[in-house]
Design a protein around this motif. Structure first.
Motif, mmCIF file in Angstrom:
data_model
loop_
_atom_site.group_PDB
_atom_site.id
_atom_site.type_symbol
_atom_site.label_atom_id
_atom_site.label_comp_id
_atom_site.label_asym_id
_atom_site.label_seq_id
_atom_site.Cartn_x
_atom_site.Cartn_y
_atom_site.Cartn_z
ATOM 1 N N ILE A 1 6.483 -12.715 -25.844
ATOM 2 C CA ILE A 1 5.535 -11.596 -24.648
ATOM 3 C C ILE A 1 6.472 -10.981 -23.417
ATOM 4 C CG2 ILE A 1 2.978 -12.033 -25.180
ATOM 5 C CD1 ILE A 1 2.926 -13.931 -22.258
ATOM 6 N N TYR A 2 6.387 -10.332 -22.714
ATOM 7 C CA TYR A 2 7.432 -9.786 -22.044
ATOM 8 C C TYR A 2 6.182 -9.548 -20.292
ATOM 9 C CZ TYR A 2 10.293 -8.915 -24.742
ATOM 10 O OH TYR A 2 11.495 -9.267 -26.177
ATOM 11 N N ILE A 3 6.141 -10.037 -19.460
ATOM 12 C CA ILE A 3 5.523 -9.767 -18.060
ATOM 13 C C ILE A 3 6.724 -9.332 -17.312
ATOM 14 C CG2 ILE A 3 3.854 -11.147 -18.861
ATOM 15 C CD1 ILE A 3 5.185 -12.978 -17.360
ATOM 16 N N PRO A 4 6.286 -8.748 -16.505
ATOM 17 C CA PRO A 4 6.932 -8.132 -15.258
ATOM 18 C C PRO A 4 7.757 -9.520 -14.265
ATOM 19 C CG PRO A 4 4.606 -6.724 -15.029
ATOM 20 C CD PRO A 4 4.880 -8.108 -15.914
ATOM 21 N N MET A 5 8.700 -9.589 -13.699
ATOM 22 C CA MET A 5 9.676 -10.961 -13.371
ATOM 23 C C MET A 5 8.825 -10.725 -12.089
ATOM 24 S SD MET A 5 12.324 -12.556 -12.707
ATOM 25 C CE MET A 5 13.783 -11.852 -13.700
ATOM 26 N N SER A 6 8.316 -9.931 -11.212
ATOM 27 C CA SER A 6 7.913 -10.702 -9.776
ATOM 28 C C SER A 6 6.049 -11.598 -10.102
ATOM 29 C CB SER A 6 7.744 -9.683 -9.596
ATOM 30 O OG SER A 6 7.134 -8.195 -9.798
ATOM 31 N N THR B 1 5.446 -15.119 -9.402
ATOM 32 C CA THR B 1 4.941 -15.560 -8.395
ATOM 33 C C THR B 1 2.893 -15.999 -8.860
ATOM 34 O OG1 THR B 1 3.644 -13.191 -8.513
ATOM 35 C CG2 THR B 1 5.509 -13.825 -6.986
ATOM 36 N N ARG B 2 3.001 -15.863 -10.312
ATOM 37 C CA ARG B 2 1.476 -15.894 -11.174
ATOM 38 C C ARG B 2 1.026 -17.312 -11.556
ATOM 39 N NH1 ARG B 2 -1.763 -9.658 -10.670
ATOM 40 N NH2 ARG B 2 -3.270 -11.212 -11.423
ATOM 41 N N LEU B 3 2.634 -16.816 -12.790
ATOM 42 C CA LEU B 3 2.963 -17.483 -14.159
ATOM 43 C C LEU B 3 3.872 -18.853 -13.957
ATOM 44 C CD1 LEU B 3 1.192 -16.576 -16.079
ATOM 45 C CD2 LEU B 3 3.532 -16.209 -16.916
ATOM 46 N N PHE B 4 4.760 -19.331 -13.421
ATOM 47 C CA PHE B 4 5.583 -20.097 -13.007
ATOM 48 C C PHE B 4 6.011 -20.633 -11.523
ATOM 49 C CE2 PHE B 4 7.846 -17.644 -16.772
ATOM 50 C CZ PHE B 4 6.831 -18.259 -17.554
ATOM 51 N N ARG B 5 5.691 -19.865 -10.686
ATOM 52 C CA ARG B 5 5.557 -20.404 -9.636
ATOM 53 C C ARG B 5 6.190 -22.248 -8.929
ATOM 54 N NH1 ARG B 5 -0.755 -20.413 -10.143
ATOM 55 N NH2 ARG B 5 -1.130 -18.951 -9.124
ATOM 56 N N ARG B 6 7.193 -21.323 -9.571
ATOM 57 C CA ARG B 6 8.223 -22.452 -8.981
ATOM 58 C C ARG B 6 8.537 -22.632 -7.807
ATOM 59 N NH1 ARG B 6 12.304 -20.967 -14.643
ATOM 60 N NH2 ARG B 6 10.819 -21.425 -15.834
ATOM 61 N N SER B 7 9.589 -23.411 -7.554
ATOM 62 C CA SER B 7 10.176 -23.014 -5.758
ATOM 63 C C SER B 7 11.249 -22.611 -5.847
ATOM 64 C CB SER B 7 10.623 -24.930 -4.983
ATOM 65 O OG SER B 7 12.179 -25.199 -6.616
ATOM 66 N N GLY B 8 11.255 -22.107 -4.762
ATOM 67 C CA GLY B 8 12.389 -20.967 -4.185
ATOM 68 C C GLY B 8 11.768 -19.406 -5.575
ATOM 69 N N SER B 9 11.606 -18.083 -4.963
ATOM 70 C CA SER B 9 10.511 -17.757 -5.859
ATOM 71 C C SER B 9 11.694 -16.417 -6.258
ATOM 72 C CB SER B 9 9.246 -17.121 -5.422
ATOM 73 O OG SER B 9 10.500 -16.084 -4.195
ATOM 74 N N ASP B 10 12.582 -16.952 -6.146
ATOM 75 C CA ASP B 10 13.521 -15.658 -6.402
ATOM 76 C C ASP B 10 14.636 -15.974 -7.628
ATOM 77 O OD1 ASP B 10 15.518 -16.342 -5.102
ATOM 78 O OD2 ASP B 10 16.533 -15.027 -3.927
ATOM 79 N N HIS B 11 14.742 -17.386 -8.289
ATOM 80 C CA HIS B 11 15.201 -18.134 -9.274
ATOM 81 C C HIS B 11 15.408 -17.771 -10.307
ATOM 82 C CE1 HIS B 11 16.160 -21.988 -6.571
ATOM 83 N NE2 HIS B 11 16.038 -20.880 -5.935
ATOM 84 N N VAL B 12 15.992 -16.699 -10.980
ATOM 85 C CA VAL B 12 15.762 -16.674 -12.601
ATOM 86 C C VAL B 12 16.717 -17.695 -13.562
ATOM 87 C CG1 VAL B 12 15.902 -14.222 -11.534
ATOM 88 C CG2 VAL B 12 18.037 -15.266 -12.357
ATOM 89 N N ASP B 13 16.425 -18.030 -14.786
ATOM 90 C CA ASP B 13 17.098 -18.231 -15.797
ATOM 91 C C ASP B 13 18.505 -18.036 -16.003
ATOM 92 O OD1 ASP B 13 15.353 -20.535 -15.865
ATOM 93 O OD2 ASP B 13 13.680 -19.500 -16.674
ATOM 94 N N MET B 14 18.462 -16.516 -16.443
ATOM 95 C CA MET B 14 19.216 -16.201 -17.069
ATOM 96 C C MET B 14 20.001 -14.666 -16.858
ATOM 97 S SD MET B 14 20.270 -15.837 -21.184
ATOM 98 C CE MET B 14 19.254 -15.352 -21.576
ATOM 99 N N ILE B 15 21.322 -14.399 -16.669
ATOM 100 C CA ILE B 15 21.083 -12.688 -15.626
ATOM 101 C C ILE B 15 21.860 -12.244 -17.160
ATOM 102 C CG2 ILE B 15 21.950 -11.321 -14.561
ATOM 103 C CD1 ILE B 15 22.101 -13.310 -12.916
ATOM 104 N N LEU B 16 21.228 -11.174 -18.122
ATOM 105 C CA LEU B 16 22.098 -10.508 -19.389
ATOM 106 C C LEU B 16 23.249 -9.947 -18.175
ATOM 107 C CD1 LEU B 16 19.445 -10.285 -21.695
ATOM 108 C CD2 LEU B 16 21.513 -12.129 -21.858
ATOM 109 N N VAL B 17 23.877 -9.598 -18.854
ATOM 110 C CA VAL B 17 24.888 -8.206 -18.508
ATOM 111 C C VAL B 17 25.577 -6.915 -18.984
ATOM 112 C CG1 VAL B 17 27.107 -7.558 -17.478
ATOM 113 C CG2 VAL B 17 25.424 -9.937 -16.268
#
Ligand SMILES: Nc1ncnc2c1ncn2[C@@H]1O[C@H](COP(=O)(O)OP(=O)(O)OP(=O)(O)O)[C@@H](O)[C@H]1O
Ligand SMILES: [Mg+2]
Lengths: 408, 230
Positions: free
Chosen positions: A201-206, A210-226
């Motif tokens: 499933i896809y959900i908005p990044m924001s 904020t609502r689903l994974f609630r990790r420390s450092g709210s702007d961290h991402v796992d991977m960036i596709l370029v």
């Protein structure tokens, strides 16, 4: 001696001993059949892998956290990093950037439920990853800004929850207990296993942050596709984003705390693996060809002995060495060639069978019997016959006419 | 071209079997003129077949000189000997030696194929078969023919390339006396009609009686060479 007459006579001679000819040819049939099937299945597997790698988008680079093992405390990738890569001056070869946040989440609808891969994405994800929507829409800027509780479902999970893949847009599901509105369904890609994109499933990044994974450092991402401009720009794009990240992470060259893979490098690895596989199995198959060739040699030697008087007679009426050579070479080459042709048909049938079995188990391999493989097998089997027929034919040609005529 | 089809001098043939030497021929001098009919007689093991094979270029002498139809044979290669057999010699064997899977016609065509004749092969083979009285059996295979008929196919095959001589090693050995006489008659007719030199190897005095010249062999030597006046 005209060639046509030689061929006819060889055919006649082979036909006069049908069972023996058929048994002799069996080794070649199996060898060539195996080679053809191996090449076909190998090519099919390669196409499937290439296809599935190409299916995830075009000219992609994958950027992940962490470099070589010596690099301590790698900094996480952030939305800021992704934003920096969009800079058209620092990264002119880049046309798309899609950061991704991944995790698993429980999704339920009126009691039915499953744990699936949930991907937090930005709207650009749709074009970069080549996501196709069957119904509804993909996540857009408004959803992203509003941290909306909206979700795009893969068709498999839709089927699990609703028992259908149509008319689902607008329904409300619960993800980790929170209500989400379904805004779209993706097209089935036919995957399977843990990386099955039809079951994610896809959900908005924001929303994910904020609502689903609630990790420390709210702007961290796992991977960036370029996504690079085109195939030729992939390497420059890789250099550009590496420079940007080094700059932002303040690391020296050689101590990168991130790693990039290109889609091309995946393709190359996959190609190498299937090539090794094909060569290995091809080697096994050619051993069987070798055995088949020895079988032909054996039978030709028997045939030369049986027909010693005939050879003597032919020499008495004027056959030269090469006439006798040609006669026996024609037989062994034709024998082997027939084996090759039957083997091609067998190999073709075998690969179709494998294709059918694969299709039945959803593995989606389409074996391809290439014209080059057919030509190769034809030439190769005739060559095997010629090679292994050479010694018996030479034996026949070198017989002394008097000795041959006396032979009982 | 000389008048001699065969000019042989001091022909010896020694077979080596381990330590033992078998002297199959120990110095044969022989001249045979074009158009002659000759029988070679002698007890078993006297060297008749050995001599025949050498004269027919199937085998090489251990020593001695031999010229067939004007060409010296000693220095020729295997393939050159094959060409000589093909063009100048026709063989008729005791055991017919026809190719079992082929028809009378294709059996007779065989020497022409090795000669590289491509035009009119069929026609010439038909004519040869008609000459031996088998015009109505051309499509038969050897196992569909009697012994005498098979030998006639062999004769047609021997004569189809217009050889300088036909060599027949006990041609009637496997036949009853009636068809034996027929076979000999066919060969004699050939000699009379087209002048082919004939050499018979035979045990049979009946056959020898048909020939003007009889050569007797004993232990690899010619013991007698007489012209029979009728
Ligand atoms: N290949 C061979 N190896 C050894 N000895 C041989 C060979 N061929 C012939 N001989 C010997 O040479 C001698 C002459 O043999 P040849 O076949 O010429 O006799 P022949 O006169 O034709 O006898 P027959 O009337 O029985 O056919 C015999 O002693 C035979 O044993
Ligand atoms: Mg003999």
């Amino acid at each position: 001696m005209d060639l046509w007459r030689i061929v006819l006579e060889a055919l006649d001679s082979l036909a006069s001993n049908k069972v023996r000819s058929a048994l002799t040819v069996l080794g070649i049939v199996i060898g060539v059949g195996a080679v053809i099937a191996m090449l076909a299945i190998g090519a099919g597997a390669q196409n499937t892998i290439t296809g599935s790698i190409s299916g995830i988008g075009t000219n992609l680079l994958f950027v992940m956290r962490g470099g070589s093992e010596e690099v301590r405390n790698p900094q996480p990738l952030t939305l800021g990093d992704a934003e920096a890569m969009r800079d058209p001056f620092a990264a002119p070869s880049v046309i798309g950037v899609a950061p991704v946040l991944q995790g698993s989440a429980e999704i339920t609808f009126t009691g039915e439920g499953d744990i699936v891969a949930a991907v937090g994405v930005t709207p650009e994800h749709e074009s970069v990853r080549n996501v196709e929507i069957a119904e509804g829409e993909f996540i857009n800027e408004i959803h992203l800004l509003g941290r909306s509780a909206v979700v795009v479902l893969g068709p498999d999970i839709a089927e699990t929850l609703f028992g259908r893949t149509e008319s689902i847009v607008g329904e409300s599901v619960r993800i980790e207990g929170q209500p989400f509105r379904v805004i779209g369904i993706t097209i089935a890609k036919g995957g399977q296993g843990p990386t099955n994109e039809d079951n994610q499933i896809y959900i908005p990044m924001s929303t994910a942050q904020t609502r689903l994974f609630r990790r420390s450092g709210s702007d961290h991402v796992d991977m960036i596709l370029v996504q690079a401009l085109n195939a030729d720009a992939v390497t420059t794009a890789e250099e550009e984003i590496s420079a940007i990240l080094r700059n932002r992470h303040r690391t020296a060259i050689g101590e990168d705390d991130f790693t990039t893979f290109s889609q091309q490098s995946f393709l190359e690895v996959a190609e190498t693996i299937t090539n090794v596989f094909t060569i290995f199995l091809g080697g096994v198959a050619s051993i069987s060809l070798l055995v088949g060739g020895i079988g032909i040699m054996n039978i030709m030697l028997v045939s030369v002995t049986e027909r010693t008087r005939e050879i003597g007679l032919r020499k008495a009426v004027g056959a030269r060495k090469r006439d006798i050579m040609l006669q026996f070479l024609a037989e062994s080459a034709l024998l082997s060639l027939f084996g090759g042709l039957i083997g091609i048909v067998l190999g073709w049938a075998l690969s179709m069978l494998v294709g059918a079995i694969a299709a039945a188990s959803n593995a989606d391999i389409n074996p391809v019997v290439g014209i080059d493989a057919v030509l190769l097998a034809t030439i190769f089997s005739a060559a095997v016959g010629l090679f292994f027929g050479l010694y018996p034919a030479k034996r026949a040609a070198d017989l002394e006419p008097v000795e041959a005529l006396r032979y009982e | 071209m000389s008048d001699w089809v065969i000019e042989a001098e001091g022909i010896t043939k020694v077979y080596r079997m381990g330590d033992i030497e078998v002297h199959a021929l120990s110095g044969v001098d022989l001249r045979i003129a074009r158009g002659e009919i000759v029988s070679i007689m002698g007890p078993s093991g006297s060297g008749k077949t050995t001599l025949m094979n050498i004269l027919g270029c199937l085998d090489r002498p251990t020593s001695g000189s031999y010229s067939l139809d004007g060409s010296q044979v000693a220095e020729l290669s295997d393939d050159q000997l094959a060409a000589i057999r093909n063009k100048k010699v026709g063989f008729v064997f005791q055991s017919f030696n026809l190719l079992g899977r082929q028809t009378a016609l294709t059996n007779v065509e065989l020497p022409m194929r090795y000669a590289g004749v491509s035009n009119g092969r069929r026609k010439r083979a038909m004519e040869a078969l008609e000459a031996v009285g088998l015009g109505d059996r051309v499509q038969h295979r050897p196992n569909e023919l009697s012994g005498g008929q098979q030998q006639r196919v062999a004769i047609a095959r021997a004569l189809v390339n217009n050889p300088a001589m036909i060599m027949a090693d006990e041609p009637t050995g496997n036949l009853d006396s009636k068809s034996g006489v027929e076979i000999v008659q066919i060969l004699l007719d050939l000699n009379r009609n087209i002048g082919t030199t004939l050499i018979f190897v035979t045990h049979d005095p009946e056959i020898a009686a048909h020939t003007k010249r009889v050569i007797s062999l004993l232990d690899g030597l010619i013991t007698e060479d007489r012209i029979v006046e009728k």
